[in-house]
Motif scaffolding. Structure first.
Motif, PDB file in Angstrom:
ATOM      1  N   ASN A  17       8.063   2.338  -6.531  1.00 21.90           N
ATOM      2  CA  ASN A  17       7.243   1.142  -6.398  1.00 21.90           C
ATOM      3  C   ASN A  17       7.955  -0.100  -6.926  1.00 21.90           C
ATOM      4  O   ASN A  17       8.111  -1.079  -6.216  1.00 21.90           O
ATOM      5  N   GLU A  18       8.413  -0.058  -8.171  1.00 26.61           N
ATOM      6  CA  GLU A  18       9.002  -1.246  -8.781  1.00 26.61           C
ATOM      7  C   GLU A  18      10.244  -1.723  -8.038  1.00 26.61           C
ATOM      8  O   GLU A  18      10.513  -2.928  -7.983  1.00 26.61           O
ATOM      9  N   THR A  19      10.988  -0.800  -7.435  1.00 23.63           N
ATOM     10  CA  THR A  19      12.166  -1.215  -6.672  1.00 23.63           C
ATOM     11  C   THR A  19      11.774  -2.120  -5.508  1.00 23.63           C
ATOM     12  O   THR A  19      12.508  -3.049  -5.168  1.00 23.63           O
ATOM     13  N   VAL A  20      10.623  -1.858  -4.908  1.00 28.64           N
ATOM     14  CA  VAL A  20      10.143  -2.693  -3.795  1.00 28.64           C
ATOM     15  C   VAL A  20       9.816  -4.089  -4.304  1.00 28.64           C
ATOM     16  O   VAL A  20      10.136  -5.103  -3.666  1.00 28.64           O
ATOM     17  N   PHE A  21       9.185  -4.164  -5.480  1.00 26.69           N
ATOM     18  CA  PHE A  21       8.871  -5.464  -6.068  1.00 26.69           C
ATOM     19  C   PHE A  21      10.150  -6.230  -6.397  1.00 26.69           C
ATOM     20  O   PHE A  21      10.226  -7.442  -6.169  1.00 26.69           O
ATOM     21  N   ARG A  22      11.148  -5.545  -6.929  1.00 18.84           N
ATOM     22  CA  ARG A  22      12.395  -6.220  -7.301  1.00 18.84           C
ATOM     23  C   ARG A  22      13.129  -6.745  -6.064  1.00 18.84           C
ATOM     24  O   ARG A  22      13.703  -7.835  -6.087  1.00 18.84           O
ATOM     25  N   GLY A  58      -0.870  -5.344  -8.487  1.00 19.58           N
ATOM     26  CA  GLY A  58      -0.601  -4.980  -7.112  1.00 19.58           C
ATOM     27  C   GLY A  58       0.051  -6.076  -6.305  1.00 19.58           C
ATOM     28  O   GLY A  58       0.353  -7.180  -6.791  1.00 19.58           O
ATOM     29  N   VAL A  59       0.260  -5.770  -5.028  1.00 16.93           N
ATOM     30  CA  VAL A  59       1.017  -6.634  -4.131  1.00 16.93           C
ATOM     31  C   VAL A  59       0.321  -7.973  -3.902  1.00 16.93           C
ATOM     32  O   VAL A  59       0.964  -9.024  -3.890  1.00 16.93           O
ATOM     33  N   LYS A  60      -0.984  -7.956  -3.717  1.00 22.16           N
ATOM     34  CA  LYS A  60      -1.687  -9.202  -3.393  1.00 22.16           C
ATOM     35  C   LYS A  60      -1.594 -10.208  -4.533  1.00 22.16           C
ATOM     36  O   LYS A  60      -1.329 -11.395  -4.314  1.00 22.16           O
ATOM     37  N   GLY A  61      -1.774  -9.730  -5.760  1.00 22.05           N
ATOM     38  CA  GLY A  61      -1.639 -10.615  -6.904  1.00 22.05           C
ATOM     39  C   GLY A  61      -0.225 -11.128  -7.054  1.00 22.05           C
ATOM     40  O   GLY A  61       0.002 -12.293  -7.407  1.00 22.05           O
ATOM     41  N   LEU A  87       4.391 -14.951   2.414  1.00 21.08           N
ATOM     42  CA  LEU A  87       3.297 -14.177   2.995  1.00 21.08           C
ATOM     43  C   LEU A  87       3.835 -13.006   3.824  1.00 21.08           C
ATOM     44  O   LEU A  87       3.281 -11.892   3.782  1.00 21.08           O
ATOM     45  N   ALA A  88       4.919 -13.245   4.544  1.00 20.56           N
ATOM     46  CA  ALA A  88       5.523 -12.167   5.340  1.00 20.56           C
ATOM     47  C   ALA A  88       6.056 -11.074   4.428  1.00 20.56           C
ATOM     48  O   ALA A  88       5.908  -9.876   4.713  1.00 20.56           O
ATOM     49  N   ALA A  89       6.659 -11.472   3.307  1.00 20.42           N
ATOM     50  CA  ALA A  89       7.177 -10.482   2.356  1.00 20.42           C
ATOM     51  C   ALA A  89       6.053  -9.653   1.771  1.00 20.42           C
ATOM     52  O   ALA A  89       6.178  -8.432   1.591  1.00 20.42           O
ATOM     53  N   GLY A  90       4.928 -10.301   1.473  1.00 26.37           N
ATOM     54  CA  GLY A  90       3.780  -9.572   0.943  1.00 26.37           C
ATOM     55  C   GLY A  90       3.240  -8.565   1.947  1.00 26.37           C
ATOM     56  O   GLY A  90       2.925  -7.421   1.582  1.00 26.37           O
ATOM     57  N   ARG A  91       3.165  -8.952   3.211  1.00 24.99           N
ATOM     58  CA  ARG A  91       2.694  -8.021   4.241  1.00 24.99           C
ATOM     59  C   ARG A  91       3.649  -6.836   4.389  1.00 24.99           C
ATOM     60  O   ARG A  91       3.210  -5.690   4.579  1.00 24.99           O
ATOM     61  N   GLU A  92       4.932  -7.106   4.301  1.00 19.53           N
ATOM     62  CA  GLU A  92       5.913  -6.021   4.406  1.00 19.53           C
ATOM     63  C   GLU A  92       5.794  -5.049   3.234  1.00 19.53           C
ATOM     64  O   GLU A  92       5.947  -3.834   3.400  1.00 19.53           O
ATOM     65  N   MET A  93       5.514  -5.567   2.058  1.00 22.36           N
ATOM     66  CA  MET A  93       5.317  -4.683   0.905  1.00 22.36           C
ATOM     67  C   MET A  93       4.116  -3.766   1.120  1.00 22.36           C
ATOM     68  O   MET A  93       4.152  -2.576   0.774  1.00 22.36           O
ATOM     69  N   LEU A  94       3.053  -4.306   1.689  1.00 23.16           N
ATOM     70  CA  LEU A  94       1.842  -3.519   1.914  1.00 23.16           C
ATOM     71  C   LEU A  94       2.027  -2.466   3.001  1.00 23.16           C
ATOM     72  O   LEU A  94       1.226  -1.528   3.099  1.00 23.16           O
ATOM     73  N   ALA A  95       3.056  -2.619   3.806  1.00 23.73           N
ATOM     74  CA  ALA A  95       3.336  -1.646   4.865  1.00 23.73           C
ATOM     75  C   ALA A  95       4.561  -0.796   4.561  1.00 23.73           C
ATOM     76  O   ALA A  95       4.985  -0.006   5.403  1.00 23.73           O
ATOM     77  N   LYS A 131      -1.132   4.455   0.000  1.00 20.36           N
ATOM     78  CA  LYS A 131       0.048   5.148  -0.508  1.00 20.36           C
ATOM     79  C   LYS A 131      -0.247   6.613  -0.814  1.00 20.36           C
ATOM     80  O   LYS A 131       0.581   7.486  -0.543  1.00 20.36           O
ATOM     81  N   LEU A 132      -1.408   6.874  -1.356  1.00 20.79           N
ATOM     82  CA  LEU A 132      -1.766   8.265  -1.640  1.00 20.79           C
ATOM     83  C   LEU A 132      -1.855   9.067  -0.344  1.00 20.79           C
ATOM     84  O   LEU A 132      -1.339  10.196  -0.263  1.00 20.79           O
ATOM     85  N   ALA A 133      -2.484   8.500   0.677  1.00 19.06           N
ATOM     86  CA  ALA A 133      -2.591   9.196   1.966  1.00 19.06           C
ATOM     87  C   ALA A 133      -1.211   9.431   2.565  1.00 19.06           C
ATOM     88  O   ALA A 133      -0.917  10.517   3.083  1.00 19.06           O
ATOM     89  N   ALA A 134      -0.336   8.421   2.483  1.00 18.86           N
ATOM     90  CA  ALA A 134       1.000   8.545   3.066  1.00 18.86           C
ATOM     91  C   ALA A 134       1.879   9.521   2.293  1.00 18.86           C
ATOM     92  O   ALA A 134       2.813  10.095   2.852  1.00 18.86           O
ATOM     93  N   SER A 135       1.580   9.729   1.021  1.00 15.66           N
ATOM     94  CA  SER A 135       2.402  10.610   0.198  1.00 15.66           C
ATOM     95  C   SER A 135       2.219  12.084   0.546  1.00 15.66           C
ATOM     96  O   SER A 135       3.092  12.915   0.250  1.00 15.66           O
ATOM     97  N   GLY A 136       1.075  12.430   1.124  1.00 15.45           N
ATOM     98  CA  GLY A 136       0.779  13.826   1.421  1.00 15.45           C
ATOM     99  C   GLY A 136       0.343  14.628   0.210  1.00 15.45           C
ATOM    100  O   GLY A 136       0.216  15.853   0.282  1.00 15.45           O
ATOM    101  N   LEU A 137       0.072  13.951  -0.902  1.00 18.96           N
ATOM    102  CA  LEU A 137      -0.289  14.635  -2.146  1.00 18.96           C
ATOM    103  C   LEU A 137      -1.798  14.662  -2.397  1.00 18.96           C
ATOM    104  O   LEU A 137      -2.249  15.303  -3.354  1.00 18.96           O
ATOM    105  N   GLY A 138      -2.557  13.984  -1.572  1.00 16.13           N
ATOM    106  CA  GLY A 138      -3.972  13.784  -1.841  1.00 16.13           C
ATOM    107  C   GLY A 138      -4.766  15.053  -2.079  1.00 16.13           C
ATOM    108  O   GLY A 138      -5.648  15.097  -2.952  1.00 16.13           O
TER     109      GLY A 138
END
Length: 232
Positions: A17-22, A58-61, A87-95, A131-138
């Motif tokens: 996660n943090e790598t994406v923010f950096r 989170g990403v929005k904040g 705004l584009a960078a924020g959308r990319e983070m959320l996806a 993210k939880l759904a995409a992880s397959g760990l739910g």
């Protein structure tokens, strides 16, 4: 001692996660080439901390904080292209694709055979659910708690609601400030599993002498650590 419940952090404990923010922050710095990077980073960090009580984690904040920083650095009138790029960078983070950390799948599978697993994470509700759904760990978790803050009261409530109380629970995560110290204050065991990068807001001193504290280099060692302290 019987341990019945294991709480697990999500971001930078189960997946990157943090790598994406950096990476996004580096992209943000490139948008403001007329300003000193150090000054931008310091101002962004200050604005992020101030905005936590308004926007949460989170990403929005983070996106709103980048916009506010750009406005301040540009005297209240940043180029329209800069705002569009933020705004584009924020959308990319959320996806952004979810990439679980090494050993997570195996460790959680082992833990779920003996203990009740509870995901305890901060952040935006929709993004954390994605993210939880995409992880397959739910399916491995008996419960999911997406909270605005992690403090003693949070852990007391979570482990009472989804377990047999904090005294028979373990909390594991990468943040000393959020995953370890308040869980210990609540009476639980707490295990620090560091990530390569830690957000400055989550740094704190380790409670080395606490009898319920543990530190591991990898989540793969967590099942054995917990088994060694539980007679359940």
């Amino acid at each position: 001692m019987t341990i019945t419940t294991v709480g697990l952090d999500a971001d930078d404990t189960l997946w990157h996660n943090e790598t994406v923010f950096r990476l996004t922050q580096a992209r943000f710095l490139e948008l403001l080439t007329d300003h000193d990077n150090g000054a931008i980073e310091a101002r962004l960090a200050e604005i992020e901390r101030r905005n936590l009580r308004l926007y949460g984690y989170g990403v929005k904040g983070f996106t709103l904080s980048m916009i506010e920083t750009a406005m301040e650095m540009c005297g209240g009138d940043p180029p329209a292209g800069v705002i569009r790029e933020i705004l584009a960078a924020g959308r990319e983070m959320l996806a952004h694709p979810v990439e679980t950390l090494p050993g997570v799948d195996e460790a959680l599978a082992r833990l779920s055979e003996r203990y009740r697993l509870v995901l305890v994470t901060k952040g935006d509700l929709l993004d954390q659910e994605r993210k939880l759904a995409a992880s397959g760990l739910g399916e491995l978790f008996a419960a999911v708690e997406i909270v605005s803050e992690k403090d003693r009261t949070t852990y007391e409530r979570v482990f009472a609601r989804h377990g047999t109380g904090p005294g028979e629970a373990v909390m594991a995560g990468n943040s000393m400030k959020s995953d370890v110290l308040p869980a210990l204050d609540a009476g639980a065991f707490a295990v620090h599993i560091p990530y390569a990068i830690t957000w400055a807001h989550e740094l704190a001193d380790a409670p080395e002498a606490h009898p319920r504290y543990g530190a591991l280099n990898s989540i793969t060692a967590l099942p054995d650590w917990i088994d060694g302290r539980s007679d359940g």
